[in-house]
Scaffold this motif. Structure first.
Motif, mmCIF file in Angstrom:
data_model
loop_
_atom_site.group_PDB
_atom_site.id
_atom_site.type_symbol
_atom_site.label_atom_id
_atom_site.label_comp_id
_atom_site.label_asym_id
_atom_site.label_seq_id
_atom_site.Cartn_x
_atom_site.Cartn_y
_atom_site.Cartn_z
ATOM 1 N N VAL A 150 38.504 13.674 23.129
ATOM 2 C CA VAL A 150 37.812 12.862 22.123
ATOM 3 C C VAL A 150 38.623 12.870 20.823
ATOM 4 O O VAL A 150 38.835 13.921 20.218
ATOM 5 N N GLY A 151 39.082 11.688 20.423
ATOM 6 C CA GLY A 151 39.723 11.544 19.122
ATOM 7 C C GLY A 151 41.027 12.287 18.966
ATOM 8 O O GLY A 151 41.421 12.632 17.841
ATOM 9 N N GLN A 152 41.719 12.548 20.053
ATOM 10 C CA GLN A 152 43.003 13.261 19.984
ATOM 11 C C GLN A 152 44.047 12.518 20.791
ATOM 12 O O GLN A 152 43.750 11.928 21.826
ATOM 13 N N ARG A 153 45.270 12.567 20.289
ATOM 14 C CA ARG A 153 46.404 12.043 21.044
ATOM 15 C C ARG A 153 47.656 12.783 20.555
ATOM 16 O O ARG A 153 47.759 13.158 19.398
ATOM 17 N N GLY A 154 48.597 13.019 21.487
ATOM 18 C CA GLY A 154 49.808 13.754 21.139
ATOM 19 C C GLY A 154 50.120 14.825 22.167
ATOM 20 O O GLY A 154 49.829 14.666 23.356
ATOM 21 N N THR A 155 50.696 15.932 21.715
ATOM 22 C CA THR A 155 51.129 17.005 22.607
ATOM 23 C C THR A 155 50.319 18.266 22.367
ATOM 24 O O THR A 155 50.248 18.764 21.244
ATOM 25 N N LEU A 156 49.712 18.780 23.430
ATOM 26 C CA LEU A 156 49.068 20.086 23.436
ATOM 27 C C LEU A 156 49.603 20.837 24.660
ATOM 28 O O LEU A 156 50.566 20.396 25.288
ATOM 29 N N PHE A 157 49.007 21.956 25.002
ATOM 30 C CA PHE A 157 49.426 22.632 26.234
ATOM 31 C C PHE A 157 48.278 23.470 26.762
ATOM 32 O O PHE A 157 47.237 23.618 26.120
ATOM 33 N N TRP A 158 48.428 23.942 27.976
ATOM 34 C CA TRP A 158 47.432 24.798 28.602
ATOM 35 C C TRP A 158 48.094 26.119 28.990
ATOM 36 O O TRP A 158 49.293 26.175 29.238
ATOM 37 N N HIS A 159 47.292 27.166 29.030
ATOM 38 C CA HIS A 159 47.859 28.471 29.416
ATOM 39 C C HIS A 159 46.745 29.406 29.856
ATOM 40 O O HIS A 159 45.570 29.216 29.517
ATOM 41 N N ALA A 160 47.119 30.422 30.624
ATOM 42 C CA ALA A 160 46.161 31.461 30.999
ATOM 43 C C ALA A 160 45.653 32.150 29.740
ATOM 44 O O ALA A 160 46.400 32.322 28.770
ATOM 45 N N HIS A 161 44.373 32.520 29.753
ATOM 46 C CA HIS A 161 43.810 33.225 28.602
ATOM 47 C C HIS A 161 43.119 34.492 29.086
ATOM 48 O O HIS A 161 41.943 34.732 28.820
ATOM 49 N N VAL A 181 60.291 14.914 12.296
ATOM 50 C CA VAL A 181 58.988 15.450 12.701
ATOM 51 C C VAL A 181 57.931 14.390 12.449
ATOM 52 O O VAL A 181 57.819 13.855 11.340
ATOM 53 N N ILE A 182 57.142 14.061 13.478
ATOM 54 C CA ILE A 182 56.144 12.997 13.351
ATOM 55 C C ILE A 182 54.734 13.468 13.719
ATOM 56 O O ILE A 182 53.769 12.761 13.448
ATOM 57 N N GLU A 183 54.617 14.650 14.318
ATOM 58 C CA GLU A 183 53.303 15.122 14.737
ATOM 59 C C GLU A 183 53.347 16.620 14.954
ATOM 60 O O GLU A 183 54.356 17.159 15.418
#
Length: 580
Positions: free
Chosen positions: A123-134, A253-255
């Motif tokens: 919701v309301g997000q675009r760009g680069t994130l990541f996932w990882h074990a927690h 750098v743009i984001e």
């Protein structure tokens, strides 16, 4: 004449009506299904082969691609002996806290032979994130990119920068020759600092600067001259902030953290564990008769040991046909990176980051504050148990704390106990808003370095505006700490060195276009002020993203209460939520 005018108007109006009818479809997104099989895989780096926990046998793990508005259903099936949970780092998880992932906070971990479907909407997000074990140190090998594209209909939702020729994820990680779970287990038992990694990696590869690491262990980015590339940078390293640069090239750098920023050009970036950055690389207009290293090495401010090495990949231009018969190698250029403890560079770089703050991408900074908090953060000690020899400072065990509270994980998930009103005996709501014993935080450290251990939270009313000042301390040495907040983005409204001055420093806060992100580096020997709107009901972890410090208790949790209306309340847990 009149009929012709009418027909013309219809021709103009009909496409517009069709477009309006299409808008709900554009906004709704689609459902995307992924399956994560948690399995052991033999992987060899630096002439060491080890069996390690992976997703689908991949290291790094598979890339998730979605669009803003999409619903993700990711089934995680645990085929290994250790428990696990997955965190979708930076995803807001609006009213989907059951899918956030930190073990014993929003869920019990997924046990051997069990599965869990993470169900959430972007919701309301675009760009680069990541996932990882927690869970424990499993994110050493269990991580991957999460790419969020803009909504369909690019004429309505364009990139606020020229469309790149190609997009390339670049994930920084750490490689350990031995099992990372054994490393943290031994450290917690002895009370000493954990052994450091044996190499850094780019997309899982250590590169040519390490012993027993050749071309097959080097990430190579092949580019065309005269093109623009979008590099999606992710720092998935366990315990190190990193400088990164490409020899003889500048980047724009743009984001950061999936939020657009005012573009600025630089030769070097600083990226902490948990942070992401999108940068544009403009290649040279003609074949340069050379190849170039892109390298990363640590920014280290603490007193402890760290992996003082450099990971490198190769930037290689496609060979024009005129060179097809040319023999020999082209010269290789190396970048110059800052000194390992260049805090001035870190501060200057951070000061360049500003929200785009346009009509389409506004910076919704809370202008007033309902609740203020002042958190001291840093290291400390726990006493050594009787009949045991400990290897921490002066025979103690290392610990870490916020306002001298070192967080103990409960035996069940906080979110479940909160939802069902059964928090008694699991957690208390008396986490201190300010240090109980003020001192000169960045001056001579106090003699008593002991911490208090407990499972304490802060309760926030729905939609309260919150300001937190995170103050580094000199206890066992001043150090930069990358702090991550689950469930929210926040605005970095101020930062500085020394002790925070509550009278003068707020007059310098940026409430117009501060950078918005989910992870911020608290300056070594300094402070940072952040603001966010508590508009997401649930239980949300906030912690240092150095896994060593996280393991020592440098974390706390926010309990955000439900609002009055149905769309402001946390739904019941899914039927397959793992049980402890």
């Amino acid at each position: 004449m009149g009929a012709s005018s009418t027909n013309m108007r219809l021709l103009l109006i009909c496409p517009f009506i069709a477009f309006l009818l299409l808008l709900p479809q554009l906004a709704a997104g689609k459902t995307r299904h992924y399956r994560f099989n948690i399995i052991l895989q033999n992987v060899t780096r630096l002439c060491h082969t080890k069996s390690m926990v992976t997703v689908n046998g991949q290291y790094p793990g598979p890339r998730i691609v979605a669009r803003e508005g999409d619903n993700l259903l990711i089934k995680v099936v645990n085929h290994v002996k250790t428990n696990i949970s997955i965190h979708w780092h930076g995803v807001r998880q609006l009213r989907s806290g059951w899918a956030d992932g930190p073990g014993y906070i929003t869920q019990c971990p997924i046990q051997t032979g069990q599965s869990y479907v993470y169900n959430y909407t972007i919701v309301g997000q675009r760009g680069t994130l990541f996932w990882h074990a927690h869970f424990s140190w499993l994110r050493a090998t269990v991580y991957g990119a999460l790419v969020i594209l803009p909504k369909r209909g690019n004429q309505l939702f364009p990139y606020p920068f020229p469309k790149p020729y190609k997009e390339i994820p670049i994930i920084f990680g750490e490689w350990f020759n031995v099992d990372s779970e054994a490393i943290i287990s031994q450290a917690l038992q002895t009370g000493a600092g954990p052994n450091v990694s044996d190499a850094y990696t780019i997309n899982g590869l250590p590169g040519p600067l390490y012993n027993c690491s050749g071309a097959e262990d080097t990430f190579t980015l092949k580019v065309k001259a005269g093109e623009t590339y979008l590099l999606r940078l992710i720092n998935a390293a366990l315990n190190d902030e990193l400088f990164f640069s490409i020899a003889n090239h500048s980047i724009t750098v743009i984001e950061v953290d999936a939020v657009y920023v005012k573009p600025f050009e630089t030769d070097i970036i600083l990226i902490t564990p948990g942070q992401t950055a999108n940068v544009l690389l403009k290649t040279k207009p003609h074949f340069p008769n050379a190849t170039f290293l892109m390298a990363a090495r640590p920014y280290a401010t603490g007193q402890g040991t760290f992996d003082n090495s450099t990971v490198a990949g190769i930037l290689e231009y496609e060979l024009p046909s005129i060179y097809s018969t040319k023999n020999g190698k082209f010269p290789l250029f190396k970048p110059t990176l800052p000194a390992l403890n260049d805090t001035l560079f870190a501060a200057n770089y951070s000061s360049k980051l500003r929200s785009l703050a346009t009509a389409q991408y506004p910076a919704k900074v809370p202008q007033t504050v309902d609740m203020r908090f002042f958190f001291t953060i840093g290291l400390g000690t726990n006493p050594c148990p009787k009949n045991q020899t400990c290897q921490g400072p002066n025979g103690t065990k290392f610990a870490a704390s916020i306002n001298n509270i070192s967080f103990l994980l409960p035996a069940t998930a906080l979110l479940q106990t909160h939802f069902y009103g059964k928090s008694n005996g699991v957690y208390t709501t008396d986490f201190p808003s300010y240090p109980l014993n003020p001192f000169n935080y960045t001056g001579a450290p106090p003699n008593n370095t002991g911490v208090t251990n407990g499972t304490k939270v802060v309760t926030l009313p729905f939609n309260a505006s919150v300001e937190i000042v995170l103050q580094d301390t000199s206890i066992l040495g001043a150090e930069s700490h990358p702090f991550h907040l689950h469930g929210f983005n926040f605005f970095v409204v101020g930062q500085g060195f020394g002790n925070y001055d509550p009278h003068n420093d707020p007059t310098m806060f940026n409430l117009i276009d501060p950078v918005e992100r989910n992870t911020v580096g608290v300056p070594s020997g300094g402070w940072v002020a952040i603001r966010f709107q508590a508009d997401n009901p649930g239980v949300w972890l906030m912690h240092c993203h150095y896994d060593a410090h996280l393991s020592w208790g440098l974390r706390m949790a926010w309990v955000v209460q439900d609002g009055k209306f149905p769309n402001q309340k946390l739904p019941p847990p899914p039927a397959d939520l793992p049980k402890c």
